[in-house]
Motif scaffolding. Structure first.
Motif: not given
Length: 62
Positions: A10-16, A19-27, A32-39
């Motif tokens: 249930g997680r997604v990874v973003f290239d920021i 592509n120097k940084y990565r952010m892993i979020c739980k969703y 009516k919306q998607v909630h992202l929680f930074i892990c």
């Protein structure tokens, strides 16, 4: 850019930052919306080390 981690995490990874940084979020899906929680946020090199240890699926630092 983003990609789902899979493995039922249930997680997604973003290239920021080019592509120097990565952010892993739980969703979580709401009505009516998607909630992202930074892990986790870190460098691409640190993310690679997480992956080598298989920790990208369960790390929660934030």
């Amino acid at each position: 850019r983003y990609g789902f981690l899979g493995n039922g995490s249930g997680r997604v990874v973003f290239d920021i930052g080019g592509n120097k940084y990565r952010m892993i979020c739980k969703y979580a899906f709401g009505d009516k919306q998607v909630h992202l929680f930074i892990c986790w946020i870190g460098t691409h090199a640190a993310y690679t080390q997480l992956c080598k240890k298989g920790q990208q699926y369960n790390i929660t630092l934030y």
